[in-house]
Design a protein around this motif. Structure first.
Motif: not given
Length: 364
Positions: A26-51
């Protein structure tokens, strides 16, 4: 502004590759939440699902409490900033920043007010009549931020927005992003593989690997108390040092031993069961041994200096200790030469013991 909640979200591609697995965050209201990890870990896919740019295979996504799985991207009240800026080359800066507003049938008078307001905030007033080709990388990134801000979305999604900038400009833009978030207070989910960005920007950091969450916490929590060896090794530059050895109990004392190195353990490590283990220590937790330390062999680590890097405020000593190469970050500045013997002490209060099979941190 809105809360973003992912509940057991997974993404499986037609070729059966599972990019994201049972993602709960959960990214809370007003929070700056960072997804970090090596290339190919799924972070961009997660962001694109939210978008809404990637379909969710299973699980639920809620934005502002509203189920968003099947909502079109335009109906999710999110704005995305891409790594490559994604500006229209034939449009002037003003029109690039106004594009999203016009697509939503915003009146021209309102478009002008919003674009000029954001241009003032980002220092783009003098560039509104230029096209992207006439801008520097940093200016293009400001335009991309401005286009997102002008829409006044409930959530900002940022996919490695600083990775195409040079090192000096990244530092400047990091600072500007932090100020912008403080002023706007908009919920922000930020993807990066750069741990410095993650540690300096995030209210909380979510460390990912192979499509799963490894740890979520404040930057300090994740850095000081990694739940496993992967997190300890991934966060930190230079990364955490590891020594294979054994935790033993002798009389009333507990110690970690490997070869000639014996380290008396502090209270938080004494509870770890005896047996084979891996000691983790950050480079800054080492110090050059003093003459007083040299009188006692316990806690003294000796090796050969292979590389010396002067980084201004400190020195990075790459030291060969039997089969391991350790990196110590020290502020002491005695004369040292490559090939010489070096003696170190380590602060066991800040050390960790990891399970050699699972990688789990046994001391948290």
């Amino acid at each position: 502004m809105a809360e973003v909640k992912l509940d057991s979200v997974s993404k499986v591609y037609p070729n059966k590759v599972k990019a994201v697995d049972d993602f709960n965050l959960t990214a809370h209201d007003g929070e700056f939440l960072v997804l970090v990890g090596p290339s190919g870990c799924g972070k961009t896919t997660t962001l694109r699902m939210i978008a809404g740019l990637e379909e969710i295979t299973s699980g639920s996504l809620r934005i502002g409490g509203k189920l968003a799985n099947d909502l079109e991207p335009k109906d999710r009240s999110v704005a995305m900033v891409f790594q490559n800026y994604a500006l229209y080359p034939h449009m002037k800066v003003f029109d690039n920043m106004a594009f999203g507003l016009r697509a939503r049938k915003t009146s021209e008078s309102e478009v002008k007010v919003r674009v000029l307001e954001v241009a003032e905030k980002l220092g783009l007033n003098e560039l509104l009549d230029r096209k992207p080709a006439a801008l520097s990388g940093g200016q293009r990134q400001r335009v991309a931020f401005g286009r997102a801000i002008a829409r006044r979305p409930a959530v900002f999604l940022m996919d490695e927005p600083l990775s195409n900038l040079d090192a000096r400009l990244r530092v400047t833009m990091r600072r500007e992003l932090a100020i912008l978030h403080r002023e706007l207070g908009t919920t922000t989910i930020y993807v990066t593989h750069d741990q410095v960005e993650a540690m300096t920007l995030g209210d909380r950091v979510c460390v990912m690997n192979e499509g799963v969450i490894r740890q979520v916490g404040t930057p300090k929590e994740v850095y000081d108390h990694p739940v496993d060896r992967f997190v300890g090794e991934f966060l930190g530059s230079p990364s955490m040092n590891f020594l294979e050895g054994e935790k033993t109990d002798r009389d009333v004392d507990s110690c970690f031993a490997t070869g000639d190195f014996v380290l008396p353990l502090r209270q938080h490590l004494k509870k770890v069961p005896s047996g084979k283990t891996i000691l983790g220590a950050r480079p800054e937790d080492f110090s050059l041994a003093s003459s007083e330390n040299m009188d006692s062999r316990d806690g003294l680590l000796e090796g050969t200096l292979e590389v010396l890097e002067d980084v201004g405020e400190a020195r990075l000593l790459h030291i060969r200790v039997t089969d391991s190469l350790l990196v110590a970050k020290v502020t002491e500045r005695p004369d040292l030469e490559v090939g010489s013997k070096v003696s170190l002490t380590v602060d066991s209060e800040r050390c960790h013991l990891f399970d050699p099979d699972t990688g789990k941190n046994l001391s948290v």
